[in-house]
Design an enzyme around this catalytic site. Structure first.
Site, PDB file in Angstrom:
ATOM      1  CB  SER A 139       2.971  -8.259  -2.581  1.00  0.00           C
ATOM      2  OG  SER A 139       4.338  -7.885  -2.570  1.00  0.00           O
ATOM      3  CE1 TYR A 162       2.245  -7.106   2.751  1.00  0.00           C
ATOM      4  CE2 TYR A 162       3.811  -7.920   1.104  1.00  0.00           C
ATOM      5  CZ  TYR A 162       2.796  -7.042   1.469  1.00  0.00           C
ATOM      6  OH  TYR A 162       2.341  -6.110   0.571  1.00  0.00           O
TER       7      TYR A 162
END
Length: 250
Positions: A145, A158
């Site tokens: 990400s 995350y």
């Protein structure tokens, strides 16, 4: 014996994973895709791949439940034999995941463990289990990400797990080089239309203005990058992080 190359795409029933599976099929690659609960959606993706003239199989997998991995890879072995006439696959795409937004001050241990299991521990040990079935000269692509570069409030757990996967990717590249296996990470930014992002007009507007190319991303913007990494043209890319954001927050 099958001569077609085969990709295993986790989380392939919708969103980014679905687009990756379809882009791979368009490139002449057969696909094993996994789903957690979306069996009907996964079957529809299989049908789309078959309509492209490729073969596909959908298998259930909870990527956060490591106790199921041995059984899962037994099923993968059976599928390789019965559907593809081989005992190996060529490309592992670790895509499956969930989203979570919570400030550090409010993060619970259970929420943290959920992120740890699905986004890092699961990726690590699923990859380990896959290695005996992964053909020499193959590829591993880990989906990480943009939040490992940009910090946004609420995604600390995350982002931390995705950062760990990027380090893991470099170690895979190092340790598997003797087998001719390349490992890379693809780091998308905010992608709408896949079910993972909170999707409001306000969020879309903010993302668009923060992106050099002036728009938001859809799953179709990412799948082709993953498919490219499975081509011979990408054979010398190894141990790299490719950020796919359209130039977000440059």
């Amino acid at each position: 014996m099958s001569t077609s190359k085969i990709a295993l795409v986790t989380g392939g029933s919708r969103g980014l994973g679905k687009d990756m599976a379809l882009k791979l099929a368009q490139q002449g690659i057969d696909v094993i895709l996994t789903y957690r609960t979306q069996q009907a959606e996964a079957a529809a993706v299989v049908a789309e791949i078959e309509a492209l003239g490729r073969r596909a199989v959908a298998l259930p997998l909870n990527a956060a439940d490591l106790s199921t991995f041995a059984t899962f890879f037994t099923q993968v072995g059976t599928a390789l034999h019965e559907a593809f006439g081989t005992d190996r696959f060529d490309f592992l795409i670790n895509n499956a995941g969930t989203s979570l937004s919570a400030p550090i001050a409010e993060m619970t241990e259970a929420q943290f463990d959920e992120m740890l299991n699905v986004h890092f521990k699961g990726v690590y040990f699923l990859t380990q289990r896959a290695l005996p079935l992964l053909r020499d000269g193959g590829r591993i692509i880990n989906i990480t990400s943009a939040v490992t570069r940009n910090a946004f409030a609420g995604v600390s757990a995350y982002a931390t797990m995705k950062g760990a996967v990027e380090v893991f990717t470099r170690y895979l590249a190092l340790e598997l080089g003797s087998r001719g296996i390349a490992a890379n990470a693809v780091a998308p930014g905010a992608v709408f239309g896949g079910g993972a992002m909170i999707d409001t007009p306000e969020i879309r507007a903010w993302v668009a203005q923060a992106t050099a190319l002036g728009r938001t991303a859809e799953p179709d913007d990412i799948g082709g990058i993953v498919a490219f990494l499975c081509t011979d043209a990408a054979r010398w890319l190894n141990g790299q992080r490719l950020e796919a954001t359209g130039g977000m927050t440059l």
